[in-house]
Design a protein around this motif. Structure first.
Motif, PDB file in Angstrom:
ATOM      1  N   SER A   1       0.820  -1.214   0.000  1.00  0.00           N
ATOM      2  CA  SER A   1       0.000   0.000   0.000  1.00  0.00           C
ATOM      3  C   SER A   1       0.851   1.261   0.000  1.00  0.00           C
ATOM      4  CB  SER A   1      -0.925   0.004   1.212  1.00  0.00           C
ATOM      5  OG  SER A   1      -0.190   0.089   2.418  1.00  0.00           O
ATOM      6  N   ALA A   2       2.136   1.123   0.319  1.00  0.00           N
ATOM      7  CA  ALA A   2       3.027   2.283   0.365  1.00  0.00           C
ATOM      8  C   ALA A   2       3.606   2.648  -0.998  1.00  0.00           C
ATOM      9  CB  ALA A   2       4.165   2.022   1.346  1.00  0.00           C
TER      10      ALA A   2
ATOM     11  N   GLN B   1       7.511  11.870  -4.924  1.00  0.00           N
ATOM     12  CA  GLN B   1       8.759  11.461  -5.569  1.00  0.00           C
ATOM     13  C   GLN B   1       9.915  12.411  -5.300  1.00  0.00           C
ATOM     14  OE1 GLN B   1       8.564  12.520 -10.125  1.00  0.00           O
ATOM     15  NE2 GLN B   1       6.559  11.760  -9.493  1.00  0.00           N
ATOM     16  N   ASP B   2       9.635  13.660  -4.937  1.00  0.00           N
ATOM     17  CA  ASP B   2      10.704  14.611  -4.610  1.00  0.00           C
ATOM     18  C   ASP B   2      11.182  14.479  -3.167  1.00  0.00           C
ATOM     19  OD1 ASP B   2      10.713  15.882  -7.147  1.00  0.00           O
ATOM     20  OD2 ASP B   2       8.947  17.043  -6.583  1.00  0.00           O
ATOM     21  N   GLN B   3      10.518  13.659  -2.358  1.00  0.00           N
ATOM     22  CA  GLN B   3      10.839  13.541  -0.933  1.00  0.00           C
ATOM     23  C   GLN B   3      11.165  12.095  -0.532  1.00  0.00           C
ATOM     24  OE1 GLN B   3       7.095  16.065  -0.284  1.00  0.00           O
ATOM     25  NE2 GLN B   3       8.165  16.368   1.676  1.00  0.00           N
TER      26      GLN B   3
ATOM     27  N   PRO C   1       5.322  -0.227 -10.070  1.00  0.00           N
ATOM     28  CA  PRO C   1       4.505   0.490 -11.063  1.00  0.00           C
ATOM     29  C   PRO C   1       4.476   1.995 -10.798  1.00  0.00           C
ATOM     30  CG  PRO C   1       3.079  -0.525  -9.439  1.00  0.00           C
ATOM     31  CD  PRO C   1       4.477  -0.972  -9.103  1.00  0.00           C
ATOM     32  N   ILE C   2       5.653   2.620 -10.909  1.00  0.00           N
ATOM     33  CA  ILE C   2       5.763   4.069 -10.773  1.00  0.00           C
ATOM     34  C   ILE C   2       6.468   4.596 -12.014  1.00  0.00           C
ATOM     35  CG2 ILE C   2       5.769   4.045  -8.254  1.00  0.00           C
ATOM     36  CD1 ILE C   2       8.811   4.313  -8.317  1.00  0.00           C
ATOM     37  N   SER C   3       6.423   5.897 -12.222  1.00  0.00           N
ATOM     38  CA  SER C   3       6.963   6.491 -13.436  1.00  0.00           C
ATOM     39  C   SER C   3       8.491   6.413 -13.471  1.00  0.00           C
ATOM     40  CB  SER C   3       6.524   7.950 -13.546  1.00  0.00           C
ATOM     41  OG  SER C   3       7.120   8.727 -12.517  1.00  0.00           O
TER      42      SER C   3
ATOM     43  N   LYS D   1      14.465  10.108  -9.777  1.00  0.00           N
ATOM     44  CA  LYS D   1      14.616  10.970  -8.604  1.00  0.00           C
ATOM     45  C   LYS D   1      15.003  10.168  -7.364  1.00  0.00           C
ATOM     46  CE  LYS D   1      11.380  14.599 -10.087  1.00  0.00           C
ATOM     47  NZ  LYS D   1      10.086  15.266  -9.785  1.00  0.00           N
ATOM     48  N   ILE D   2      14.342   9.038  -7.151  1.00  0.00           N
ATOM     49  CA  ILE D   2      14.561   8.250  -5.939  1.00  0.00           C
ATOM     50  C   ILE D   2      15.943   7.610  -5.931  1.00  0.00           C
ATOM     51  CG2 ILE D   2      13.788   6.208  -4.674  1.00  0.00           C
ATOM     52  CD1 ILE D   2      10.910   6.967  -5.684  1.00  0.00           C
TER      53      ILE D   2
END
Length: 318
Positions: free
Chosen positions: A262-263, A271-273, A298-300, A306-307
Motif C-alpha cells: 500500500s506504500a 517522488q521529490d521527498q 509500477p511508478i513512473s 529521482k529516488i
C-alpha cells in the motif's frame, strides 16, 4: 568475495530459513553478487548515471563485528561480511557510486570518537558522503559544530531504538536548532521496525517535528511500521523526507506485505521527498535485490530517476 563467500558456495543450510522475520514467497533472493548485476543496464536506460544510496553503514571494525553478532543471533544472514575496502568495491560493482557513512552511538562518550574515526577514514572510501552522529550528553553541540565546520560533514544519523533516544530531550535542543539553521540533514531511525523501542514511533516523532519544522529530516525505512502516518506529514513539512531502506523487498522485517504494497503509491506522489536506501552491508540479500524491486514497481520513470539518484544529488550538491 572473502568471508561472505561461504554463505552460498558451501553446503551449509541457508540460515534465513530460521529467521524470526518473515519473507515474501517461498524462495530467497541471492545473497551474493552476480558478476554483472542485471540492474546496471536498466538504470542506464533510464538515464541514471549511478545510484546514490542514502543509507549505508560504516563502523570501526570492532563495533561492526559486534553488530554482526547480533544479526547472527536472529539468523539475519549477511552476505557482505567483508573487509571494509571490499565492501566499498561491492557498492561500486552494483553501480552505487555515492553513499553515506552512517553510524550511531548507543551510549555516552562514544559519538565524538565515531565522528573522529569517520573523518580519519571516509576519504579512503571513494564516493563516501561523510555523516556524523551525536548523543544527548555534555559537549554535544561542540563536537557537532566541529563535525560540520572543521570536518565538513554533510549530515548526521540518529537511531532512536538502539540509542534509546527520545528526540524531545531538552539537552539536544541547541544541537537541533543549530542543524536546522545550517540546513544539515539528519537521517533518523524513528520507526518501530524491525523492533520497537522505548522512544520509537510517530508519537515521539511528531512533537519533535513540530518543534523543528524546518529541520531537514530523512526518516529511515519510511517510518515502518507506521509508513502511512509518516507519509501523511510530507505535505505539511517540505523538508521532511523518507528513505526506502528495506521496505520494497522480499524480507519483511520492516512491515507486513500488505502495508508495504500500500506504500508504493507514496513513491509517485512524493517522488521529490523519497531517497533510495539499502542498509548495506547488513542485508540478507545482495544489492541487486532492493534495486531491482524498486525498478519493477509500477511508478513512473521520472520517480525512479529521482529516488535512485537525483534527489540525493540535489540534497548535497545543488
Amino acid at each position: 568475495m572473502g568471508e561472505g563467500e561461504g554463505l552460498e558456495s558451501s553446503n551449509k543450510p541457508d540460515t534465513r530459513i530460521s529467521s524470526p522475520f518473515s519473507w515474501r514467497g517461498d524462495s530467497y533472493p541471492p545473497i551474493l553478487d552476480s558478476e554483472t548485476p542485471d540492474h546496471l543496464d536498466r538504470i542506464r536506460n533510464l538515464g541514471i548515471p549511478y545510484i546514490f544510496d542514502i543509507h549505508t553503514h560504516f563502523f570501526p571494525e570492532t563495533v561492526m563485528k559486534l553488530i554482526w553478532r547480533w544479526f547472527d543471533n536472529v539468523n539475519w544472514a549477511i552476505g557482505y561480511r567483508l573487509p571494509e575496502a571490499e565492501r566499498v568495491e561491492r557498492l561500486h560493482h552494483n553501480g552505487i557510486k555515492r553513499f553515506t557513512t552512517l553510524n550511531y552511538a548507543h551510549k555516552a562518550d562514544m559519538a565524538s570518537s565515531l565522528n573522529d574515526w569517520t573523518y580519519a577514514n571516509f576519504k579512503n572510501w571513494k564516493g563516501a558522503i561523510p555523516f556524523g552522529t551525536f548523543y544527548p550528553e555534555e559537549g554535544v553541540l561542540t563536537y557537532v559544530k566541529k563535525a560540520v565546520e572543521e570536518y565538513g560533514f554533510l549530515g548526521f544519523k540518529l537511531h532512536c531504538e538502539v540509542s534509546k533516544l527520545n528526540l524531545n530531550r531538552p539537552e539536544l535542543g541547541d544541537t537541533f536548532s543549530y542543524l536546522q539553521e545550517k540546513q544539515i540533514p539528519i537521517l533518523i531511525h524513528t520507526g518501530t521496525a524491525p523492533l520497537p523501542g522505548e522512544f520509537t514511533g510517530i508519537e515521539f516523532f511528531k512533537p519533535f517535528l513540530e518543534t523543528y519544522p524546518k529541520l531537514k529530516i530523512i526518516v529511515a525505512h519510511m517510518g515502518a511500521n507506521e509508513i502511512s502516518a509518516y507519509a501523511s506529514l510530507l505535505d505539511t513539512y517540505p523538508n521532511l523526507s523518507l528513505d526506502t531502506t528495506m521496505v520494497f523487498v522480499d524480507f519483511l522485517a520492516t512491515g507486513k506485505a500488505e502495508d508495504v504494497d500500500s506504500a508504493v503509491s507514496y513513491l509517485e506522489t512524493y517522488q521529490d521527498q523519497i531517497y533510495f536506501g539499502s542498509d548495506f552491508p547488513n542485508i540478507p540479500y545482495n544489492l541487486n535485490h532492493p534495486i531491482t524491486r524498486l525498478l519493477d514497481l509500477p511508478i513512473s520513470d521520472r520517480a525512479k530517476q529521482k529516488i535512485l539518484y537525483q534527489n540525493a544529488e540535489n540534497l548535497f550538491f545543488k
